[in-house]
Design a protein around this motif. Structure first.
Motif, mmCIF file in Angstrom:
data_model
loop_
_atom_site.group_PDB
_atom_site.id
_atom_site.type_symbol
_atom_site.label_atom_id
_atom_site.label_comp_id
_atom_site.label_asym_id
_atom_site.label_seq_id
_atom_site.Cartn_x
_atom_site.Cartn_y
_atom_site.Cartn_z
ATOM 1 N N ALA A 208 1.980 -2.150 13.624
ATOM 2 C CA ALA A 208 2.982 -3.215 13.508
ATOM 3 C C ALA A 208 2.482 -4.556 14.021
ATOM 4 O O ALA A 208 3.204 -5.547 13.952
ATOM 5 N N ILE A 209 1.263 -4.599 14.548
ATOM 6 C CA ILE A 209 0.742 -5.830 15.160
ATOM 7 C C ILE A 209 -0.549 -6.228 14.458
ATOM 8 O O ILE A 209 -1.437 -5.380 14.260
ATOM 9 N N ALA A 401 15.535 3.792 5.374
ATOM 10 C CA ALA A 401 14.990 4.894 6.171
ATOM 11 C C ALA A 401 13.535 4.645 6.575
ATOM 12 O O ALA A 401 12.920 5.483 7.190
ATOM 13 N N LEU A 402 12.989 3.464 6.208
ATOM 14 C CA LEU A 402 11.603 3.181 6.537
ATOM 15 C C LEU A 402 11.457 2.699 7.968
ATOM 16 O O LEU A 402 12.331 2.011 8.494
ATOM 17 N N SER A 403 10.332 3.041 8.574
ATOM 18 C CA SER A 403 9.989 2.447 9.858
ATOM 19 C C SER A 403 9.476 1.035 9.616
ATOM 20 O O SER A 403 9.139 0.653 8.489
ATOM 21 N N TYR A 404 9.383 0.248 10.701
ATOM 22 C CA TYR A 404 8.858 -1.114 10.576
ATOM 23 C C TYR A 404 7.439 -1.083 10.011
ATOM 24 O O TYR A 404 7.076 -1.882 9.144
ATOM 25 N N SER A 405 6.630 -0.133 10.500
ATOM 26 C CA SER A 405 5.244 -0.038 10.049
ATOM 27 C C SER A 405 5.172 0.253 8.550
ATOM 28 O O SER A 405 4.390 -0.359 7.819
ATOM 29 N N ALA A 407 7.534 -0.342 6.260
ATOM 30 C CA ALA A 407 8.033 -1.491 5.517
ATOM 31 C C ALA A 407 6.978 -2.592 5.438
ATOM 32 O O ALA A 407 6.789 -3.231 4.398
ATOM 33 N N LYS A 408 6.254 -2.803 6.545
ATOM 34 C CA LYS A 408 5.211 -3.823 6.590
ATOM 35 C C LYS A 408 4.085 -3.474 5.612
ATOM 36 O O LYS A 408 3.596 -4.341 4.869
ATOM 37 N N GLN A 409 3.678 -2.200 5.594
ATOM 38 C CA GLN A 409 2.609 -1.791 4.681
ATOM 39 C C GLN A 409 3.047 -1.943 3.230
ATOM 40 O O GLN A 409 2.270 -2.387 2.381
ATOM 41 N N ARG A 413 1.167 -4.489 0.561
ATOM 42 C CA ARG A 413 0.553 -4.045 -0.685
ATOM 43 C C ARG A 413 1.155 -4.769 -1.886
ATOM 44 O O ARG A 413 0.437 -5.213 -2.787
ATOM 45 N N GLY A 414 2.485 -4.909 -1.887
ATOM 46 C CA GLY A 414 3.132 -5.627 -2.973
ATOM 47 C C GLY A 414 2.677 -7.079 -3.048
ATOM 48 O O GLY A 414 2.486 -7.633 -4.137
#
Length: 467
Positions: A208-209, A401-405, A407-409, A413-414
């Protein structure tokens, strides 16, 4: 239900007896129940495994000759599923080589029929005593260390037994499990059950960082180490000195930082960014990942030497779909907490609502269940939450239901796909738009499995974004 394995004098210790001789089963059950044990029985290996899947035992006593397989084969299956569960084998055909083989493979005891009842009781007492965890929390009834983990699943309780055992040591632990299964809760429980419980527990999500910030967060920096470093910063490794550092999503740690972390673990010292001297630290490392680290090793995305440093003990958290007996328990636990949060008098779920919860697929695991219960609680106007509210909450978008990590990934990618589409696969142009150098941009593309050639303005087609 207690989570520690019990001494022989504890009447709550539960034993599973496995033998196809019903008369012997009845006799052994009577003798052991008279000594204060709780007894379960099975007449085959398959029946024993079925009992272990739904009920928790502290010791298995099995005959070597069973109708569907031998006792050593059953022991191997038990050891793979429940590593902390001791097994004693009984046989009427015992030989010294058999006993040597059994004990060398990890069997807790081996007795030849006919045997003296006192000898059996002594073997049971010794096996339970050796299996019982040592350390600061010596009272089996004390469950405060794992109070945040709500379960009565036999599989989860066995996992907690293993966690309690490993907590007493200083071994590094790698916790595997899907997102939302409670990896950080298990790490906190291990810390609370360990001799380091009074020292800090420090957690960081490696995915996440951004890489530049992650290095400073982990190792700290001195004043003037880089632009903007106007003051010295104490890293999380230093903050956790004497205690436990939990590295969540360790599989997302960049390779350059993996090298530096390995050096810290080898030297037990950390050098802040920009410093010329290292500082000694005493930290236990717990880590977690939802990624397949074996695949990451094969692809060169994770260092093998660091992997073996972190993976001294491996604990696997099951997905919620594999511990469905916990769903009503967890749902009502969250309901009580959230009813207090919202100031509502909620008594529970309607029977058909509980049935819907128990049968749902739960790709987001316990975290998703908590989200569903929270939405239902927020909208509830009656003491019993009806099926309609549960069904509405179960239709949460996958993003919820996604974690922050995760969602960030997904966003990253998008974003890269859109840049490649916009520039017809020209990496230099895409990197310039992203304000990144080509090397770093290529690394990002590699991490997400994107081939810029597939985005060229040629009749090759465009690679769709994998979500």
């Amino acid at each position: 239900m207690t989570t520690a394995l019990h001494h022989a004098t504890d009447a709550s210790a539960s034993l599973l007896l496995v033998d196809d001789d019903t008369d012997l089963l009845r006799l052994l059950s009577m003798r052991l129940e008279a000594s204060g044990y709780r007894i379960g029985t099975a007449e085959s290996a398959d029946a024993a495994l079925s009992r272990l899947a739904v009920e928790r035992y502290h010791l298995v006593v099995s005959d070597v000759r069973l109708p569907d397989r031998d006792g050593l084969a059953l022991f191997e299956e038990i050891r793979s599923l429940y590593p902390a569960l001791p097994v004693i084998l009984l046989t009427a055909h015992g030989t010294i080589p058999d006993a040597v083989e059994a004990t060398s493979r990890g069997v807790s005891g081996y007795l030849t029929k006919p045997f003296d009842s006192r000898e059996l009781l002594e073997r049971i007492a010794r096996a339970l005593r050796l299996a019982a965890p040592a350390g600061p929390a010596e009272h089996p009834a004390d469950e405060e260390w794992r109070s945040e983990i709500v379960t009565h699943s036999a599989r989860m309780l066995t996992l907690l037994d293993e966690a309690r055992l490993v907590a007493a040591s200083d071994a590094s632990v790698l916790i595997r499990g899907e997102s939302g299964t409670g990896k950080e809760l298990l790490a906190r429980a291990i810390h609370r059950a360990s001799p380091r419980a009074a020292a800090p527990f420090v957690a960081i999500n490696c995915g996440a960082i951004p890489e530049q910030l992650l290095e400073s967060e982990l190792f700290g920096h001195v004043r003037g180490a880089f632009t903007g470093a106007t003051t010295a910063h104490r890293g999380l490794l230093q903050a956790a000195d004497g205690g436990t550092l939990f590295l969540d999503e360790i599989g997302d740690m960049p390779l350059a930082l993996q090298v530096k972390l390995l050096r810290v673990l080898q030297e037990r010292a950390v050098r802040p960014v920009g410093a010329t001297r290292s500082e000694a630290i005493d930290v236990r490392i717990l880590s977690a990942t939802h990624r397949d680290l074996d695949a990451a090793l094969a692809e060169g995305q994770f260092r093998e030497d660091l992997y073996y440093r972190l993976n001294v003990v491996n604990l696997g958290l099951p997905p919620l779909a594999e511990r469905r007996e916990d769903i009503p328990l967890l749902a009502n636990h969250f309901l009580r907490v959230l009813a207090h949060k919202y100031g509502k008098r909620l008594r529970g779920f309607a029977p058909d609502a509980v049935e819907a919860l128990a049968g749902a697929p739960w790709p987001g695991n316990v975290r998703q269940l908590q989200n569903v219960v929270e939405q239902a609680c927020a909208l509830a106007t009656t003491p019993l939450i009806p099926l309609a509210l549960v069904e509405r909450a179960l239709r949460l978008r996958p993003m919820d239901a996604l974690s922050y990590s995760e969602a960030k990934q997904r966003f990253e990618r998008g974003y890269l796909v859109q840049l490649l589409k916009l520039t017809d696969g020209n990496v230099s142009d895409a990197a310039r738009l992203a304000e990144r150098n080509r090397t770093e941009f290529y690394r990002l593309l590699q991490r997400h499995g994107l081939n810029p050639d597939l985005f060229r303005a040629e009749p090759r087609g465009v690679a769709p974004a994998r979500q």
